[in-house]
Structures are given as structure tokens and as C-alpha cells.
Design a protein around this motif. Structure first.
Motif, PDB file in Angstrom:
ATOM      1  N   ARG A 148      41.750  41.957  14.956  1.00  0.00           N
ATOM      2  CA  ARG A 148      41.179  42.460  16.349  1.00  0.00           C
ATOM      3  C   ARG A 148      39.646  41.977  16.348  1.00  0.00           C
ATOM      4  NH1 ARG A 148      38.565  46.649  19.227  1.00  0.00           N
ATOM      5  NH2 ARG A 148      39.450  46.790  21.183  1.00  0.00           N
ATOM      6  N   GLU A 149      39.054  41.871  15.115  1.00  0.00           N
ATOM      7  CA  GLU A 149      37.454  41.579  14.977  1.00  0.00           C
ATOM      8  C   GLU A 149      37.583  40.030  14.861  1.00  0.00           C
ATOM      9  OE1 GLU A 149      35.035  43.147  15.656  1.00  0.00           O
ATOM     10  OE2 GLU A 149      34.116  41.270  15.312  1.00  0.00           O
TER      11      GLU A 149
ATOM     12  N   LEU B 120      34.071  42.884  26.736  1.00  0.00           N
ATOM     13  CA  LEU B 120      35.087  43.048  26.008  1.00  0.00           C
ATOM     14  C   LEU B 120      35.003  42.541  24.401  1.00  0.00           C
ATOM     15  CD1 LEU B 120      38.542  42.422  28.147  1.00  0.00           C
ATOM     16  CD2 LEU B 120      37.746  44.648  26.999  1.00  0.00           C
ATOM     17  N   LEU B 121      34.461  41.276  24.246  1.00  0.00           N
ATOM     18  CA  LEU B 121      34.683  40.559  23.238  1.00  0.00           C
ATOM     19  C   LEU B 121      33.448  40.931  22.240  1.00  0.00           C
ATOM     20  CD1 LEU B 121      35.848  37.131  24.562  1.00  0.00           C
ATOM     21  CD2 LEU B 121      37.270  38.800  22.928  1.00  0.00           C
TER      22      LEU B 121
ATOM     23  N   TYR C 135      39.854  38.016  16.446  1.00  0.00           N
ATOM     24  CA  TYR C 135      40.171  37.599  17.748  1.00  0.00           C
ATOM     25  C   TYR C 135      38.823  37.691  18.727  1.00  0.00           C
ATOM     26  CZ  TYR C 135      42.431  37.826  22.376  1.00  0.00           C
ATOM     27  OH  TYR C 135      42.713  37.405  23.564  1.00  0.00           O
ATOM     28  N   ARG C 136      37.910  38.859  18.327  1.00  0.00           N
ATOM     29  CA  ARG C 136      36.831  38.862  19.220  1.00  0.00           C
ATOM     30  C   ARG C 136      35.757  37.988  18.872  1.00  0.00           C
ATOM     31  NH1 ARG C 136      34.321  43.970  18.643  1.00  0.00           N
ATOM     32  NH2 ARG C 136      33.652  44.351  20.714  1.00  0.00           N
TER      33      ARG C 136
ATOM     34  N   HIS D 218      45.470  42.085  24.783  1.00  0.00           N
ATOM     35  CA  HIS D 218      45.401  41.865  23.400  1.00  0.00           C
ATOM     36  C   HIS D 218      44.914  42.562  22.735  1.00  0.00           C
ATOM     37  CE1 HIS D 218      46.382  37.403  24.998  1.00  0.00           C
ATOM     38  NE2 HIS D 218      47.400  38.226  24.904  1.00  0.00           N
ATOM     39  N   LEU D 219      43.489  43.213  23.002  1.00  0.00           N
ATOM     40  CA  LEU D 219      42.656  43.874  22.028  1.00  0.00           C
ATOM     41  C   LEU D 219      43.079  45.278  21.709  1.00  0.00           C
ATOM     42  CD1 LEU D 219      39.224  42.954  23.573  1.00  0.00           C
ATOM     43  CD2 LEU D 219      40.095  42.421  21.182  1.00  0.00           C
ATOM     44  N   ASP D 220      43.847  45.921  22.913  1.00  0.00           N
ATOM     45  CA  ASP D 220      44.393  47.082  22.665  1.00  0.00           C
ATOM     46  C   ASP D 220      45.607  46.910  21.696  1.00  0.00           C
ATOM     47  OD1 ASP D 220      43.187  48.444  24.622  1.00  0.00           O
ATOM     48  OD2 ASP D 220      44.406  48.253  26.140  1.00  0.00           O
TER      49      ASP D 220
ATOM     50  N   ALA E 265      44.409  46.638  18.006  1.00  0.00           N
ATOM     51  CA  ALA E 265      43.551  47.952  17.655  1.00  0.00           C
ATOM     52  C   ALA E 265      44.528  48.337  16.223  1.00  0.00           C
ATOM     53  CB  ALA E 265      43.792  49.124  18.438  1.00  0.00           C
TER      54      ALA E 265
END
Ligand SMILES: NC(=O)c1ccc[n+]([C@@H]2O[C@H](COP(=O)([O-])OP(=O)(O)OC[C@H]3O[C@@H](n4cnc5c(N)ncnc54)[C@H](OP(=O)(O)O)[C@@H]3O)[C@@H](O)[C@H]2O)c1
Length: 298
Positions: free
Chosen positions: A257-258, A285-286, A260-261, A246-248, A251
Motif C-alpha cells: 500500500r505504501e 488519498l495518496l 502504491y501511494r 485500491h487503497l482499501d 490495507a
């Protein structure tokens, strides 16, 4: 607007907007005597009175305060102080606002003239002016007022189908911020989810309904179980590889992305995964930092 010949001990509503329409419908449906409606524009007041059918007079605000013993102010928060200052409040009148963010002090000018001030704040959204009495069913209503008005507002909340919670001594800004998280920010999540949906190549016009159904089911689960037990998905399963993918993919949209984290870190604070190793890798990761948790950023 005209003055009405109405007896004391009756209820008036100033502000024929979104909350005013549903509060009026609910009060009338529960058999209370909704005596009068007032609003900034007569058109709005008449439209609401017409929705309600027989019974409620359309008055100007001064006449309504003269006629009604219990007056709900369902106007924007910024209008409350002006109405508390400018209307002919007096002893024997109760003035009740419906703002979550403001305490009773905003009504101090009415209290100085002898009225009793209160607050009845429904923890609910009222998105339209179609009066819907059922929107009070099963919700919680914040109540603040000196007695006996407080007990009376609790009784009204219960009669409308809501459960009262007393707000005396509560930090109103934090209370209201919590309500914003639980309602307005769900709309923010819908916007973020729709961006991800469109980036994935799916038809944007299908996003809202497809994702809202998912949100509604998740929200129902939250109402029925402890948060940790309501949680499903990769963070609950400790599925580190999926979160990394998901994070990739995100990007290309750093803001998404931020978000989500950050939200993922909030889930980690629930200690959802049984595997300490997965939790440690998810934390890395987060971007979780030592000491961060549900209580806030370290
Ligand atoms: N909507 C929600 O989801 C919700 C939920 C919980 C609590 N609340 C609270 O309910 C209150 C009202 O919010 P709302 O969303 O219902 O607002 P809204 O839809 O904008 O309606 C406000 C109404 O007040 C009338 N009004 C504005 N200024 C006035 C004045 N000086 N004198 C008389 N009437 C005036 C407006 O007039 P005209 O139409 O006549 O121009 C309108 O009918 C706020 O305190 C809000 O915090 C709202």
C-alpha cells in the motif's frame, strides 16, 4: 591460456560474463577485429570464444593487455581497480570500463603507467551470457574519455547501433541511480504487481507473463510519448473512487500500500488529471505533501 601472436591496434575484452559476451558479439558482428578474450576462469573465456567462432584468441589478462591496443574491462565494478593496478598497462593502450556508477578515476593506476582511460556504459540489461549483438540496437551508451578516445568510443557505440551520450561532468552516482530506476526497479514493480495478483486470488504462475506484457506495452508508450500522454489508468482519469478502493484492498499488505501511494504521488507530479478537484482528492488519498513533486520530497 597462451600468448597469442597478434598485431597492435586491435581490441581485447577482459571479462567473459553477461555484458562481455554481448559486447564481444556486437564488436565482432560490426567487423572490428576482436583479437582476444580473457577472463578470471579459462572456461568462461573459452565458452565465449567458442560462441564467437573463429578469430578471438583466449589469452590471460596480462598477455591480452600486451597484445591489444583497446581493452574493454567487462568485469564486476569491484574488480576494476585491481586490474588497473596489476596489469601491464603502458602508453599506446586504451583501457575502457563499462560501469555506469564509476568514473574514470578507478582506472587511475593504469593512467599512471601511460594508458588512456575511458568508459563505455550501455544503458541496457544483459541478463545472460548468450552473446546477443542486437541488444545494442537502439539503446543509449554513456561515453567518457579524453579525445581522441572519446570520439572513437562514440563511433564504436554508433557502429553497434547505439546513440552515445557524453558523461563528462555528470554525477555518475545519480546517472546510475536513474538507470536503476528504469531497469532494476521495473523488476521490483513486477514483484509488487505479482504480490497483488496473488492476493487477488489469481494463479501465481500466470502473474509474470500476464503482467510483463502490460509492463512492456506501458514502457513502449513511455518511449513514444511525453510521460503525461503515456499515462493511462485511474490517476490519469482523475478516478478518485477507484484509487480509494485500491487503497482499501491493499490495507492487508501495508508495504504494498505504501509503495502504491508513493508511486502514485510521482504520477500526480505529472499533473495528469484535468480536474483540480480530483487532483486535490487524489493528493489527500495518496499522502502528497505541499511542495512534493518530481523534484523530490518536501
Ligand atoms: N549485465 C548488465 O546488465 C550490465 C549493464 C551495463 C553495464 N554493466 C557493467 O558491465 C560490467 C560487468 O558486469 P556483468 O553483469 O557482465 O558481470 P558478470 O556477468 O558477473 O561477468 C563478469 C565477468 O568478469 C570476469 N571476472 C571477474 N573478475 C575478474 C578478474 N579479476 N579478472 C578477469 N575477469 C574477471 C568473470 O569471470 P569468470 O566468468 O571467468 O569467473 C565474469 O566472466 C560491470 O562493470 C557492470 O557494471 C553490466
Amino acid at each position: 591460456m597462451r600468448d597469442g601472436d597478434v598485431s597492435k591496434g586491435e581490441i581485447g575484452i577482459i571479462g567473459a560474463g553477461r555484458l562481455g559476451a554481448s559486447l564481444a558479439a556486437a564488436i565482432a558482428a560490426r567487423g572490428y577485429r576482436l583479437t582476444a578474450i580473457a577472463s578470471r576462469s579459462e572456461v568462461s573465456a573459452r565458452a565465449l570464444a567458442a560462441q564467437l567462432g573463429d578469430g578471438a584468441l583466449v589469452l590471460n589478462a596480462r598477455a591480452l593487455v600486451a597484445a591489444c591496443e583497446l581493452v574493454f574491462l567487462t568485469v564486476p565494478d569491484g574488480e576494476l581497480e585491481g586490474l588497473a593496478s596489476s596489469l601491464p598497462w603502458r602508453a599506446g593502450r586504451a583501457v575502457v570500463h563499462c560501469s555506469g556508477a564509476l568514473g574514470l578515476d578507478v582506472l587511475a593506476p593504469a593512467v599512471a603507467r601511460g594508458a588512456v582511460a575511458g568508459c563505455l556504459h550501455p544503458l541496457q540489461t544483459f541478463p545472460t551470457r548468450s552473446g546477443d549483438a542486437t541488444r545494442f540496437h537502439g539503446i543509449t551508451c554513456g561515453v567518457e574519455a579524453p579525445e581522441p578516445l572519446g570520439a572513437r568510443l562514440e563511433a564504436i557505440a554508433r557502429a553497434l547501433g547505439a546513440e552515445p551520450v557524453r558523461l563528462e561532468g555528470v554525477d555518475r552516482a545519480l546517472y546510475h541511480a536513474a538507470a536503476v530506476f528504469a531497469s532494476n526497479y521495473v523488476v521490483a514493480l513486477a514483484a509488487a504487481a505479482a504480490r497483488g495478483w496473488a492476493l487477488a486470488g489469481l494463479p501465481p504462475d500466470r502473474a509474470r507473463v500476464a503482467l510483463a506484457t502490460l509492463t512492456a506495452n506501458a514502457a513502449r508508450d513511455v518511449g513514444e510519448r511525453e510521460l503525461r500522454d503515456a499515462l493511462t489508468g485511474p490517476i490519469a482519469r482523475g478516478d478518485v473512487g477507484t484509487v480509494a478502493r485500491h487503497l482499501d484492498a491493499l490495507a492487508r499488505e501495508p508495504g504494498l500500500r505504501e509503495l502504491y501511494r508513493r508511486l502514485g504521488r510521482e504520477l500526480l507530479a505529472l499533473e495528469p488529471s484535468p480536474s483540480p478537484d480530483a487532483v486535490a482528492r487524489l493528493r489527500a488519498l495518496l499522502g502528497a505533501v505541499e511542495g512534493e513533486g518530481a523534484a523530490g520530497e518536501a
